[in-house]
Design an enzyme around this catalytic site. Sequence first.
Site, PDB file in Angstrom:
ATOM      1  CB  THR A  85      -0.947  -0.090   1.088  1.00 15.52           C
ATOM      2  OG1 THR A  85      -1.929   0.978   0.966  1.00 15.52           O
ATOM      3  CG2 THR A  85      -0.137   0.089   2.626  1.00 15.52           C
ATOM      4  CE  LYS A 126      -1.757   0.211  -3.274  1.00 11.61           C
ATOM      5  NZ  LYS A 126      -2.951   0.498  -3.641  1.00 11.61           N
ATOM      6  CG  ASN A 142      -2.627  -4.613  -5.550  1.00 10.10           C
ATOM      7  OD1 ASN A 142      -2.331  -5.187  -6.305  1.00 10.10           O
ATOM      8  ND2 ASN A 142      -3.519  -4.620  -4.530  1.00 10.10           N
ATOM      9  CG  ASP A 149      -5.043  -1.492  -5.577  1.00  7.42           C
ATOM     10  OD1 ASP A 149      -5.628  -2.111  -4.829  1.00  7.42           O
ATOM     11  OD2 ASP A 149      -3.761  -0.894  -5.654  1.00  7.42           O
ATOM     12  N   GLY A 189      -5.776  12.627  -7.831  1.00  8.19           N
ATOM     13  CA  GLY A 189      -4.538  11.910  -7.417  1.00  8.19           C
ATOM     14  C   GLY A 189      -3.777  11.267  -8.457  1.00  8.19           C
ATOM     15  NE  ARG A 200      -3.074  19.434  -2.568  1.00  9.41           N
ATOM     16  CZ  ARG A 200      -2.998  19.407  -1.193  1.00  9.41           C
ATOM     17  NH1 ARG A 200      -1.814  18.883  -0.512  1.00  9.41           N
ATOM     18  NH2 ARG A 200      -3.955  19.652  -0.663  1.00  9.41           N
ATOM     19  CE1 TYR A 227      -9.967  -0.027   5.639  1.00  9.15           C
ATOM     20  CE2 TYR A 227      -9.169   0.640   3.388  1.00  9.15           C
ATOM     21  CZ  TYR A 227      -9.096  -0.111   4.520  1.00  9.15           C
ATOM     22  OH  TYR A 227      -7.772  -0.763   4.744  1.00  9.15           O
TER      23      TYR A 227
END
Length: 496
Positions: free
Chosen positions: A295, A299, A320, A335, A361, A385, A456
């Site tokens: 994670t 990755k 992953n 994923d 992202g 960003r 989550y």
Amino acid sequence: MSKPLICLCLTAPTVKQDLALIEKYRPYIDLVELRVDLLDDDEKLDIREFPSRANFPCILTIRRTVDGGKFSEGEASRSMLFARALAFASEDSSKNFAYVDFEEDFHISSLEDAAMAYGTKIIRSFHDMKNPLPSIAEKLKSMHTSHYEIPKIAFMPHSLKDVSDMYREMQQFKDSDQIVCAMGGLGLPTRILAQRFHSYLSYTSPAEPDLILSDIGHTDPKTLEEVYNFHEIDEDTALFGITGFPLKYTSSPSMQNAFFRHENKNAVYIPFKAEKASEAFEFAETLGIRGFSVTIPHKEDIIKHLQKTDKKVSRIGACNTVVNEDGIWAGYNTDCTGFAKALLEFTGLKHLRGKKIAIIGAGGAAKAIAFAIKDLGGKACVFNRTLAKAKMLAERFGFKYTSLGLESVEILREYSDIIVQTTSMGMGSTEESNDQNDPLWFYDFSGEELLYDIVYKPETTPIMARAAKSGCKVQNGYTMLQYQGEEQFRLFKTAL
């Protein structure tokens, strides 16, 4: 050495509360440690009768501040408390403390004689609350001076490498009794795998937020037993796990260990946080871990340590899932499969053709998600960003890209059929939306958007709460975790 025990550290301020904790956790524990230094002052006078009231094997501990405890009144007062607790010993040993914890530099012959006279074993402890121990083996050998004393070493690792080094050194102590643990989050594997680290016991503390000793890496006994099957771990138990950093929140151990239990597999899946991917591989190879999940933030970096990857990893540029296949480290990406299944279930769609999707992202998770969106026929724009990272990801799949900020609001509105939040922002946050926990804090939801946030924990993130308040349909990432985890388990089973 016998199988390790689960010890519950009693951390409440009163004896009554500590006794209640014993009853609560009795099904999961083998002994308890009465932390006298954590009791209120007037409660310390009642400690002599504690073993008979607890009706459970007890360790007597009065931990000094220098060793991570709360007792600061000086050695004379501490010696008197020890004497009070060990005095008037009963011929019925169950009514006495089964163990007493004396530090390596604490030698009071009268107390030692009193303990030995009535069958109270001495735990001789050494603590370094700030640093790793350069040579654990050398230290343990110097402490193994009497069959009547059990040496204890606890230190604070600076990296996962310190834990790997500890494991290697502990392999020469398979036939002796000692207590060892690395503290803090990095040391959690030493508590779960006490059997592999040849530790006599594993310390736990209550799950209650005001009682758990989380700063030194404690988990609670129920979790240790029900999630990690602590008492069932043996030399034949196959090891799997999850790595990342800081790895504060993960439901993968509960899920994967439940899979192993359901299929009656002698295997355990543990977290091992690593600041560097290279340290995760060293740990996996040292302990013989057969497969692990990857994670944030490893990755992408993990790929350079692999000898083999599947087509999805090659196309996505992120991995992953790592499996040891006959000595070869192979990488997979589940994923994308998990996300695709979860997103279609959330939206009620069969494909994404005709949909414009915003990917928030550009990290490892975003790469897998972009792959899935492309595969399902959707069009997307990557918002990040760092524009260079957005560009790199977008061009891989023929998508648009732009910066993540107020200047891109109009583009975001154009690609707002579905918004997929792939960053870690909002993880663990229970505050209202702000620029620190909500990547789209500058965007006003119209109520027409579908928002899928891969985070989550918490169940409703700040951005989800804000979007739902505007009328949007929202979903967290647990379903993605579940579906990709099922795929991971199928891969892990090949390594059994």
